[in-house]
Write a protein that holds these residues in place. Sequence first.
Motif, mmCIF file in Angstrom:
data_model
loop_
_atom_site.group_PDB
_atom_site.id
_atom_site.type_symbol
_atom_site.label_atom_id
_atom_site.label_comp_id
_atom_site.label_asym_id
_atom_site.label_seq_id
_atom_site.Cartn_x
_atom_site.Cartn_y
_atom_site.Cartn_z
ATOM 1 N N LEU A 63 0.832 -1.199 0.000
ATOM 2 C CA LEU A 63 0.000 0.000 0.000
ATOM 3 C C LEU A 63 0.867 1.250 0.000
ATOM 4 C CD1 LEU A 63 -3.087 0.588 0.307
ATOM 5 C CD2 LEU A 63 -2.651 0.817 2.750
ATOM 6 N N ILE A 64 0.580 2.157 -0.912
ATOM 7 C CA ILE A 64 1.283 3.440 -0.905
ATOM 8 C C ILE A 64 0.643 4.285 0.188
ATOM 9 C CG2 ILE A 64 1.722 5.549 -2.211
ATOM 10 C CD1 ILE A 64 1.971 3.849 -4.718
ATOM 11 N N GLN A 130 7.615 -0.473 -7.355
ATOM 12 C CA GLN A 130 6.942 -1.502 -8.161
ATOM 13 C C GLN A 130 5.767 -0.910 -8.917
ATOM 14 O OE1 GLN A 130 7.627 -5.124 -8.492
ATOM 15 N NE2 GLN A 130 6.442 -4.406 -10.248
ATOM 16 N N TRP A 131 5.036 -0.017 -8.269
ATOM 17 C CA TRP A 131 3.888 0.644 -8.888
ATOM 18 C C TRP A 131 4.340 1.444 -10.111
ATOM 19 C CZ3 TRP A 131 2.304 5.972 -8.952
ATOM 20 C CH2 TRP A 131 0.963 6.185 -9.291
ATOM 21 N N ILE A 167 -1.612 -6.630 -14.357
ATOM 22 C CA ILE A 167 -0.858 -5.824 -13.387
ATOM 23 C C ILE A 167 -1.685 -4.653 -12.877
ATOM 24 C CG2 ILE A 167 1.440 -6.423 -14.226
ATOM 25 C CD1 ILE A 167 1.471 -3.748 -15.722
ATOM 26 N N THR A 168 -2.686 -4.262 -13.643
ATOM 27 C CA THR A 168 -3.508 -3.130 -13.214
ATOM 28 C C THR A 168 -4.241 -3.425 -11.904
ATOM 29 O OG1 THR A 168 -5.208 -3.965 -14.730
ATOM 30 C CG2 THR A 168 -3.818 -2.174 -15.517
ATOM 31 N N GLU A 169 -4.510 -4.702 -11.622
ATOM 32 C CA GLU A 169 -5.155 -5.037 -10.346
ATOM 33 C C GLU A 169 -4.221 -4.720 -9.188
ATOM 34 O OE1 GLU A 169 -7.087 -8.836 -10.104
ATOM 35 O OE2 GLU A 169 -7.551 -8.834 -12.245
ATOM 36 N N ALA A 174 -2.637 -0.901 -4.695
ATOM 37 C CA ALA A 174 -1.668 -0.038 -4.007
ATOM 38 C C ALA A 174 -2.238 1.345 -3.728
ATOM 39 C CB ALA A 174 -0.393 0.086 -4.834
ATOM 40 N N MET A 175 -3.369 1.661 -4.371
ATOM 41 C CA MET A 175 -3.960 2.992 -4.275
ATOM 42 C C MET A 175 -5.174 3.056 -3.365
ATOM 43 S SD MET A 175 -2.388 5.236 -6.272
ATOM 44 C CE MET A 175 -0.935 4.590 -5.485
ATOM 45 N N LEU A 176 -5.279 2.152 -2.415
ATOM 46 C CA LEU A 176 -6.471 2.123 -1.559
ATOM 47 C C LEU A 176 -6.661 3.411 -0.764
ATOM 48 C CD1 LEU A 176 -6.459 -1.542 -0.218
ATOM 49 C CD2 LEU A 176 -7.893 -0.543 -1.992
ATOM 50 N N LEU A 177 -5.582 4.123 -0.475
ATOM 51 C CA LEU A 177 -5.684 5.365 0.296
ATOM 52 C C LEU A 177 -5.756 6.597 -0.594
ATOM 53 C CD1 LEU A 177 -3.111 4.608 3.137
ATOM 54 C CD2 LEU A 177 -5.583 4.252 3.134
#
Length: 197
Positions: A63-64, A130-131, A167-169, A174-177
């Motif tokens: 998670l970012i 990685q993102w 990979i888009t999943e 990673a963008m949940l916040l």
Amino acid sequence: MASVSQPPPVTYPPPVQRWRFAEPPVRRRWFWVAVIAGPAATVTMVVAFAAMIALDARDAPGLIDDPEVMSVVDAECRSMTSTVEGLPLQGDAGAQARRVLDQNSAVKQMVEAVRDLGEDVLARDRPTAQWLEDWERLVEARATFARDLATEDRAALDVPRVDGQRITERMDEAMLLIECVVPEELTEPVFADSRSI
């Protein structure tokens, strides 16, 4: 004149004598359990609170969540998404291929802006590197799609996969916040005329 009969007097049950019996004896061991339980509960709460602080201070692996990174990603992602959505695939095959590359340019600008934060900042937030690499892989796949689009009747975009999933999943997770998902236009190209993939 007839006399009115009086109702019988109301009788109430005798009061319960709660203290009729002696209190049960308190065993000495329960006294010590009670004495120890209070401080033990306090220590447990302190340890749990310290653990929460430690976990919060550490980087969540998928998670970012670094505020500095999130701020830049949020602004750049909004700009990129707006640009991509404003570039529908129109015209002949060559024009459509150029639009794909124009959309890619918007993604590259976002990636570069986030990389400008510096390696030290990005290293604090593990999934960020990685993102960014996933975005670059998507751009490469779309560049191949643009070349095929200009030369083939039916070109297809092959979105890279990891463990069988696009990979888009992983990128979106990673963008949940942050409100930054991969725009559908980048993975499911929509053509403005009759040409389709």
